[in-house]
Enzyme design. Structure first.
Site, PDB file in Angstrom:
ATOM      1  N   HIS A 124      -1.454  -3.730  -2.874  1.00  0.00           N
ATOM      2  CA  HIS A 124      -0.424  -3.519  -2.962  1.00  0.00           C
ATOM      3  C   HIS A 124       1.030  -3.296  -2.808  1.00  0.00           C
ATOM      4  CE1 HIS A 124      -3.801  -2.543   0.067  1.00  0.00           C
ATOM      5  NE2 HIS A 124      -3.547  -3.866   1.044  1.00  0.00           N
ATOM      6  N   HIS A 193      -1.935   1.351   6.384  1.00  0.00           N
ATOM      7  CA  HIS A 193      -2.922   0.458   6.505  1.00  0.00           C
ATOM      8  C   HIS A 193      -3.172   0.072   7.896  1.00  0.00           C
ATOM      9  CE1 HIS A 193      -4.530  -2.936   5.757  1.00  0.00           C
ATOM     10  NE2 HIS A 193      -4.645  -2.977   4.278  1.00  0.00           N
ATOM     11  N   GLU A 329      -8.331   2.486   4.920  1.00  0.00           N
ATOM     12  CA  GLU A 329      -6.724   3.696   4.123  1.00  0.00           C
ATOM     13  C   GLU A 329      -7.463   4.775   2.715  1.00  0.00           C
ATOM     14  OE1 GLU A 329      -5.610  -0.623   2.064  1.00  0.00           O
ATOM     15  OE2 GLU A 329      -7.572  -1.153   3.680  1.00  0.00           O
TER      16      GLU A 329
HETATM   17  C1  GLA Z   1      -6.568  -4.147   1.652  1.00  0.00           C
HETATM   18  C2  GLA Z   1      -7.707  -4.981   1.290  1.00  0.00           C
HETATM   19  C3  GLA Z   1      -7.809  -6.114   1.953  1.00  0.00           C
HETATM   20  C4  GLA Z   1      -7.206  -6.943   2.373  1.00  0.00           C
HETATM   21  C5  GLA Z   1      -6.272  -5.932   3.506  1.00  0.00           C
HETATM   22  C6  GLA Z   1      -4.749  -6.387   3.721  1.00  0.00           C
HETATM   23  O1  GLA Z   1      -7.345  -3.287   3.040  1.00  0.00           O
HETATM   24  O2  GLA Z   1      -8.362  -4.016   0.546  1.00  0.00           O
HETATM   25  O3  GLA Z   1      -8.779  -6.748   0.713  1.00  0.00           O
HETATM   26  O4  GLA Z   1      -5.755  -7.533   1.369  1.00  0.00           O
HETATM   27  O5  GLA Z   1      -5.985  -5.175   3.066  1.00  0.00           O
HETATM   28  O6  GLA Z   1      -4.670  -7.566   4.757  1.00  0.00           O
END
Ligand code: GLA
Length: 365
Positions: A124, A193, A329
């Site tokens: 991220h 997210h 997402e």
């Molecule tokens: C995304 C990732 C997950 C996790 C979340 C945050 O969805 O794919 O593995 O890192 O973000 O916790």
């Protein structure tokens, strides 16, 4: 005269369809900057979004009996969000949502090293991703537009990136429009997210909710959750959500991919055409009757079942335990900068990155 009347009527109807927008100060960040929270309210839905992380704070929608509840995980005060640098509740992750393997990629023959924040991965956008920034805000009809200027070399990414995220609400539909420009070739992948729980945030797990994903293939991952590069048909596997399936029905099954993800934490390759709005996913909660329909212009969607939630954070209605929220997402596939066969995430000067996702909230009795 008659024509003018029709035009006026159309104009008033259009204006009435926009949500009412109000804004307020929501406190200060440790750096002293003020966080502004916006409330978008239509006759059906109330959404709150804030400048810190350009994030969704709450979404209140009615159930089949008209009872309102907040269907996204979050906190009722800014402190909660400042303390939690783990879950990414409601944020716009950036500059690259999801993972970049070893925090490295090459562009035009030059290798870039990014800030690494998950083992050897960049997750991220790195340690100080877009989720930790206080975005600039501007009210727009029915919503708000957030803007962030990410300087050249920010978290290791090349080029000054100017990113905009616009949230608007009309009736039962939230539209999120992302755009960005750069002054040097770079990569960009933006999403939201939000963790949904259609029975209401803090009410328990999402395992009884029924999911459809409009996809015949997914991108399997290795032990670091990096795509192997394969596009694998979902038919005959626990990843087949082409017809509505209860999320918990197969989640603990004997499947290598489910074990690697500790549940679902994978990218699906959407069947629709990239660049035009197409169906991504649909969630139906039998308990409340609430339905979420997601559409996107993106080629993929990361379905994540909150497998890293462990009860260490709590919201106004209770603890955020294992699998008490789900994310959908919409995105380009994880680690695309290192996979030339995946749709490209490269953005060049003179081009505009543009992406849209919509969430529609209805009920089924
Ligand atoms: C995304 C990732 C997950 C996790 C979340 C945050 O969805 O794919 O593995 O890192 O973000 O916790």
């Amino acid at each position: 005269m008659k024509m003018l009347g029709v035009i006026l009527l159309m104009m008033t109807t259009a204006a009435a369809a926009h949500a009412a927008v109000t804004l307020a100060d929501w406190g200060k960040l440790p750096d002293g900057s003020t966080v502004t929270i916006y409330t978008l309210k239509s006759p059906k839905v109330e959404v709150r979004v804030m400048t810190f992380g350009a994030r969704v704070v709450s979404i209140k929608t009615p159930d089949k009996n008209g009872k309102m509840a907040d269907v996204v995980l979050g906190y009722d005060n800014l402190q909660g969000y400042i303390k939690d640098n783990k879950t990414y509740f409601g944020v716009v992750p950036g500059r690259y949502a999801n993972r970049v393997a070893n925090g490295k990629f090459s562009l035009d023959g030059k290798e870039y090293q990014l800030s690494v924040n998950e083992g050897t991965n960049t997750l991220h956008g790195g340690k100080e991703g877009f989720d930790r920034r206080n975005w600039k805000d501007k009210e727009v009809p029915g919503g708000v537009e957030f803007t962030l200027v990410s300087p050249d070399a920010d978290q290791g990414f090349p080029g000054t990136l100017t990113a905009h995220v616009r949230y608007t609400l009309q009736g039962d539909r939230i539209a999120i429009h992302y755009s960005a420009t750069t002054d040097k070739p770079t990569v960009v992948n933006l999403t939201n997210h939000a963790y949904f729980n259609l029975s209401g945030a803090g009410s328990g797990t999402i395992l009884d909710e029924k999911l459809t994903i409009y996809s015949d293939k997914m991108t399997p991952v290795d032990s670091k959750l990096i795509p192997t590069g394969e596009l694998k048909p979902v038919a005959g596997t626990p990843f087949d959500f082409t017809k509505p399936e209860t999320i918990g029905a197969r989640i603990n099954g004997d499947d290598e991919q489910l074990k690697l993800g500790r549940g679902y934490d994978h990218n699906w390759v959407l069947n629709g055409k990239m660049g035009t709005l197409h169906p991504a996913a649909r969630v139906y909660d039998p308990a409340s009757g609430r339905v979420l329909t997601e559409e996107t212009t993106e080629p993929g969607v990361q379905f994540y079942t909150g497998n890293f939630l462990d009860g260490s954070f709590s919201g106004p209605n209770g603890k955020y335990d294992f699998r008490t929220g789900l994310c959908l997402e919409t995105q380009h596939y994880p680690d695309s900068p290192n996979h030339p066969t995946f749709p490209s995430t490269e953005l060049k000067p003179g081009q505009t990155y543009s992406s849209e996702t919509t969430w529609t909230f209805t009920v089924e009795k």
